[in-house]
Design an enzyme around this catalytic site. Structure first.
Site, PDB file in Angstrom:
ATOM      1  N   HIS A  43      35.595 -30.605 -41.085  1.00 57.45           N
ATOM      2  CA  HIS A  43      34.089 -30.849 -41.059  1.00 57.45           C
ATOM      3  C   HIS A  43      33.442 -31.914 -41.651  1.00 57.45           C
ATOM      4  O   HIS A  43      32.312 -32.048 -42.138  1.00 57.45           O
ATOM      5  CB  HIS A  43      33.554 -29.646 -41.972  1.00 57.45           C
ATOM      6  CG  HIS A  43      33.964 -28.207 -41.708  1.00 57.45           C
ATOM      7  ND1 HIS A  43      34.030 -27.136 -42.774  1.00 57.45           N
ATOM      8  CD2 HIS A  43      34.378 -27.771 -40.222  1.00 57.45           C
ATOM      9  CE1 HIS A  43      34.518 -26.141 -41.862  1.00 57.45           C
ATOM     10  NE2 HIS A  43      34.714 -26.238 -40.425  1.00 57.45           N
TER      11      HIS A  43
ATOM     12  N   CYS B  14      24.678 -43.083 -30.188  1.00 60.14           N
ATOM     13  CA  CYS B  14      25.037 -44.111 -31.015  1.00 60.14           C
ATOM     14  C   CYS B  14      26.332 -43.828 -31.796  1.00 60.14           C
ATOM     15  O   CYS B  14      26.129 -42.908 -32.421  1.00 60.14           O
ATOM     16  CB  CYS B  14      23.915 -44.594 -31.734  1.00 60.14           C
ATOM     17  SG  CYS B  14      24.361 -45.986 -32.856  1.00 60.14           S
TER      18      CYS B  14
HETATM   19  C1  BV8 Z   1      30.490 -24.421 -33.720  1.00 58.85           C
HETATM   20  C2  BV8 Z   1      29.865 -29.047 -43.458  1.00 58.85           C
HETATM   21  C3  BV8 Z   1      29.057 -24.232 -31.757  1.00 58.85           C
HETATM   22  C4  BV8 Z   1      28.493 -29.135 -43.322  1.00 58.85           C
HETATM   23  C5  BV8 Z   1      30.505 -26.834 -42.727  1.00 58.85           C
HETATM   24  C6  BV8 Z   1      32.570 -18.304 -33.623  1.00 58.85           C
HETATM   25  C7  BV8 Z   1      32.904 -19.348 -32.866  1.00 58.85           C
HETATM   26  C8  BV8 Z   1      32.331 -20.644 -33.133  1.00 58.85           C
HETATM   27  C9  BV8 Z   1      31.142 -20.690 -34.010  1.00 58.85           C
HETATM   28  C10 BV8 Z   1      30.750 -19.593 -34.672  1.00 58.85           C
HETATM   29  C11 BV8 Z   1      31.364 -18.457 -34.567  1.00 58.85           C
HETATM   30  N1  BV8 Z   1      30.790 -17.706 -35.022  1.00 58.85           N
HETATM   31  C12 BV8 Z   1      29.762 -18.075 -35.863  1.00 58.85           C
HETATM   32  C13 BV8 Z   1      29.774 -19.213 -35.391  1.00 58.85           C
HETATM   33  C14 BV8 Z   1      28.575 -20.222 -36.033  1.00 58.85           C
HETATM   34  C15 BV8 Z   1      29.281 -21.265 -37.316  1.00 58.85           C
HETATM   35  C16 BV8 Z   1      29.870 -20.086 -38.256  1.00 58.85           C
HETATM   36  O1  BV8 Z   1      31.091 -19.926 -38.387  1.00 58.85           O
HETATM   37  N2  BV8 Z   1      28.802 -19.335 -39.036  1.00 58.85           N
HETATM   38  C17 BV8 Z   1      29.304 -18.594 -40.016  1.00 58.85           C
HETATM   39  C18 BV8 Z   1      28.922 -18.684 -41.350  1.00 58.85           C
HETATM   40  C19 BV8 Z   1      29.236 -17.049 -39.497  1.00 58.85           C
HETATM   41  N3  BV8 Z   1      30.089 -21.964 -36.867  1.00 58.85           N
HETATM   42  C20 BV8 Z   1      29.548 -23.276 -36.674  1.00 58.85           C
HETATM   43  O2  BV8 Z   1      28.395 -23.569 -36.474  1.00 58.85           O
HETATM   44  C21 BV8 Z   1      30.546 -24.415 -36.110  1.00 58.85           C
HETATM   45  N4  BV8 Z   1      30.193 -24.984 -35.137  1.00 58.85           N
HETATM   46  O3  BV8 Z   1      31.104 -23.665 -33.509  1.00 58.85           O
HETATM   47  O4  BV8 Z   1      29.149 -24.752 -33.047  1.00 58.85           O
HETATM   48  C22 BV8 Z   1      29.548 -25.338 -30.815  1.00 58.85           C
HETATM   49  C23 BV8 Z   1      31.005 -25.330 -30.292  1.00 58.85           C
HETATM   50  C24 BV8 Z   1      31.043 -26.166 -29.421  1.00 58.85           C
HETATM   51  C25 BV8 Z   1      30.014 -27.089 -29.095  1.00 58.85           C
HETATM   52  C26 BV8 Z   1      28.671 -27.318 -29.554  1.00 58.85           C
HETATM   53  C27 BV8 Z   1      28.560 -26.274 -30.476  1.00 58.85           C
HETATM   54  C28 BV8 Z   1      30.471 -25.356 -37.317  1.00 58.85           C
HETATM   55  C29 BV8 Z   1      31.235 -24.918 -38.593  1.00 58.85           C
HETATM   56  C30 BV8 Z   1      31.174 -26.212 -39.710  1.00 58.85           C
HETATM   57  C31 BV8 Z   1      29.776 -26.023 -40.400  1.00 58.85           C
HETATM   58  N5  BV8 Z   1      30.158 -27.018 -41.668  1.00 58.85           N
HETATM   59  N6  BV8 Z   1      30.501 -27.656 -43.851  1.00 58.85           N
HETATM   60  C32 BV8 Z   1      28.213 -29.277 -45.032  1.00 58.85           C
HETATM   61  O5  BV8 Z   1      28.659 -28.516 -46.017  1.00 58.85           O
HETATM   62  O6  BV8 Z   1      27.641 -30.441 -45.225  1.00 58.85           O
HETATM   63  S1  BV8 Z   1      31.151 -24.997 -43.222  1.00 58.85           S
HETATM   64  C33 BV8 Z   1      31.110 -24.960 -44.898  1.00 58.85           C
HETATM   65  O7  BV8 Z   1      31.895 -23.639 -45.056  1.00 58.85           O
HETATM   66  C34 BV8 Z   1      32.104 -25.800 -45.460  1.00 58.85           C
HETATM   67  O8  BV8 Z   1      32.639 -26.712 -45.001  1.00 58.85           O
HETATM   68  C35 BV8 Z   1      33.247 -24.881 -46.159  1.00 58.85           C
HETATM   69  O9  BV8 Z   1      34.175 -25.447 -46.401  1.00 58.85           O
HETATM   70  C36 BV8 Z   1      33.119 -24.028 -45.154  1.00 58.85           C
HETATM   71  C37 BV8 Z   1      34.037 -22.502 -45.278  1.00 58.85           C
HETATM   72  O10 BV8 Z   1      33.501 -22.007 -46.478  1.00 58.85           O
HETATM   73  P1  BV8 Z   1      34.694 -21.767 -47.498  1.00 58.85           P
HETATM   74  O11 BV8 Z   1      35.201 -23.007 -47.797  1.00 58.85           O
HETATM   75  O12 BV8 Z   1      35.477 -20.642 -47.020  1.00 58.85           O
HETATM   76  O13 BV8 Z   1      33.965 -21.419 -48.923  1.00 58.85           O
HETATM   77  P2  BV8 Z   1      33.101 -20.046 -49.346  1.00 58.85           P
HETATM   78  O14 BV8 Z   1      32.471 -20.268 -50.345  1.00 58.85           O
HETATM   79  O15 BV8 Z   1      32.764 -19.359 -48.019  1.00 58.85           O
HETATM   80  O16 BV8 Z   1      34.703 -19.306 -49.768  1.00 58.85           O
HETATM   81  C38 BV8 Z   1      34.893 -19.594 -51.056  1.00 58.85           C
HETATM   82  C39 BV8 Z   1      36.354 -18.934 -51.168  1.00 58.85           C
HETATM   83  O17 BV8 Z   1      37.153 -19.202 -52.479  1.00 58.85           O
HETATM   84  C40 BV8 Z   1      35.937 -17.413 -51.535  1.00 58.85           C
HETATM   85  O18 BV8 Z   1      37.034 -16.339 -50.739  1.00 58.85           O
HETATM   86  C41 BV8 Z   1      36.394 -17.176 -52.959  1.00 58.85           C
HETATM   87  O19 BV8 Z   1      36.641 -16.095 -53.298  1.00 58.85           O
HETATM   88  C42 BV8 Z   1      37.343 -18.251 -53.199  1.00 58.85           C
HETATM   89  N7  BV8 Z   1      37.508 -18.778 -54.608  1.00 58.85           N
HETATM   90  C43 BV8 Z   1      36.429 -19.177 -55.427  1.00 58.85           C
HETATM   91  N8  BV8 Z   1      36.589 -19.578 -56.604  1.00 58.85           N
HETATM   92  C44 BV8 Z   1      38.068 -19.777 -56.430  1.00 58.85           C
HETATM   93  C45 BV8 Z   1      38.433 -19.166 -55.189  1.00 58.85           C
HETATM   94  N9  BV8 Z   1      39.832 -19.228 -54.705  1.00 58.85           N
HETATM   95  C46 BV8 Z   1      40.778 -19.526 -55.596  1.00 58.85           C
HETATM   96  N10 BV8 Z   1      40.427 -20.287 -56.688  1.00 58.85           N
HETATM   97  C47 BV8 Z   1      39.064 -20.356 -57.262  1.00 58.85           C
HETATM   98  N11 BV8 Z   1      38.887 -20.867 -58.517  1.00 58.85           N
END
Ligand code: BV8
Length: 304
Positions: free
Chosen positions: A132, A145
């Site tokens: 990402h 660009c």
């Molecule tokens: C795309 C950078 C289309 C930005 C990020 C199916 C296929 C393709 C796309 C989709 C799809 N379904 C939905 C989509 C759309 C979307 C998506 O996935 N939405 C989700 C929310 C439903 N996906 C996209 O838009 C992707 N693009 O496919 O576009 C396309 C395709 C081809 C051509 C053109 C277009 C792009 C996704 C990337 C987005 N960018 N980050 C920025 O931040 O500036 S994602 C963002 O979420 C972060 O990078 C982060 O890393 C990532 C994932 O989240 P997690 O790391 O899992 O963090 P989270 O808080 O969710 O969970 C934390 C976990 O840790 C929890 O489980 C918790 O219990 C645990 N935890 C907490 N504390 C601890 C712990 N575990 C251990 N120890 C602890 N102490």
């Protein structure tokens, strides 16, 4: 039975023994890294308690549309995250993972995090894919660009505060809060001299960088890049011995999809998460491991 797989604070001796035995004999290891790995370094996660979702969800501001609507607000959001990530320190889990990678040339980390902490912990750069992007890289807003550079300036422009922007996105005051800055003071692309610079992270709705996806597919197909690039060649992925799924809710796609792909390639899975349900699994399969607790504590224990 379930108890055997789900430990509630420290991993049971048997579970740890069976995991380390498998780890020792594993050659090809895939690691999926999420925000939970950096939680103990003080960087809020996105979706679990205390994450960004309290004020802004990353989906609101980590998008092209939000930047086009209000680049000053989005840059303040990134300034806030950049200053947080720069002030954070890699925790014992980042170090343990970097050490494991150095010992296992067949290990590849797929990093969803953009905080740069794995690199700062010494993770070999050829064994990690920042799927990402990074908070500390900026690029031209115009995809046509190709300008991109490293940038560690905090704040990225002096006038822009590094505090978290006000919580309400659509009220006028969130704009007024950053009205001290004008768009022409924001960093512009020094190459095309027309467009603004943007954070070089992958925003929601944007495709993952092709070169990184090819690198990952190449590794999954056993390093043969040609076959992996030809997407419709149903090349069977080469066997994966073990997959570590660390601190991710497995809700963001396509990154989350690599869990199922590794499983299909024969991987046994080890989840490290605060809670079983949000690691993308309700309960691990019988031959998988679930380390429940803080990654900063459990990952070093499991990998030592
Ligand atoms: C795309 C950078 C289309 C930005 C990020 C199916 C296929 C393709 C796309 C989709 C799809 N379904 C939905 C989509 C759309 C979307 C998506 O996935 N939405 C989700 C929310 C439903 N996906 C996209 O838009 C992707 N693009 O496919 O576009 C396309 C395709 C081809 C051509 C053109 C277009 C792009 C996704 C990337 C987005 N960018 N980050 C920025 O931040 O500036 S994602 C963002 O979420 C972060 O990078 C982060 O890393 C990532 C994932 O989240 P997690 O790391 O899992 O963090 P989270 O808080 O969710 O969970 C934390 C976990 O840790 C929890 O489980 C918790 O219990 C645990 N935890 C907490 N504390 C601890 C712990 N575990 C251990 N120890 C602890 N102490």
């Amino acid at each position: 039975d379930e108890a055997q797989n789900i430990n509630h604070d420290l991993p049971s001796r048997e579970m740890l023994a069976s995991f380390t035995a498998h780890l020792r004999s594993s050659k090809r290891i895939l690691v999926l890294i999420g925000a939970g790995l950096s939680a103990s370094s003080g960087i809020p996660t996105y979706r679990s308690a205390g994450g960004f979702s309290r004020t802004f969800s990353d989906q609101q501001l980590a998008t092209k549309g939000a930047f086009e609507d209000d680049p000053i607000l989005v840059w303040q959001f990134y300034n806030y995250r950049r200053s947080q990530a720069k002030a954070a320190l890699p925790n014992p889990a980042h170090h343990a993972l970097a050490e494991l990678a150095a010992k296992k040339p067949g290990l590849l980390s797929v990093n969803q995090n953009v905080d740069g902490l794995c690199q700062r912990a010494g993770h070999p750069s050829e064994q990690i894919i920042n799927l990402h992007g990074s908070l500390f890289r900026v690029r031209c807003f115009d995809d046509a660009c190709d300008y991109e550079e490293e940038n560690y300036n905090i704040p990225i422009i002096p006038q822009l505060p590094v505090t978290e922007p006000p919580g309400v996105l659509d009220s006028a005051d969130s704009r007024s809060a950053t009205s001290g800055v004008s768009i022409d003071e924001l960093p512009h692309c020094p190459k095309c001299r027309v467009n603004l610079l943007r954070p070089a992270t992958v925003w929601f709705g944007e495709g993952l960088p092709e070169a990184k996806v090819n690198h990952l597919n190449g590794w999954l197909c056993g390093g043969d890049l040609e076959t992996s690039v030809d997407a419709n060649s149903a090349v069977q992925d080469k066997k994966v011995d073990l997959m570590l799924v660390i601190g991710t809710s497995a809700t963001v796609w396509p990154a989350a999809g690599y869990i199922g792909r590794a499983r299909k390639a024969g991987a046994r899975l080890a989840f490290f998460n605060m809670e079983a349900k949000s690691a993308g699994v309700s309960r691990p399969e019988e031959d998988e491991w679930m380390f429940l607790g803080d990654a900063a504590e459990l990952v070093p224990k499991a990998l030592e």
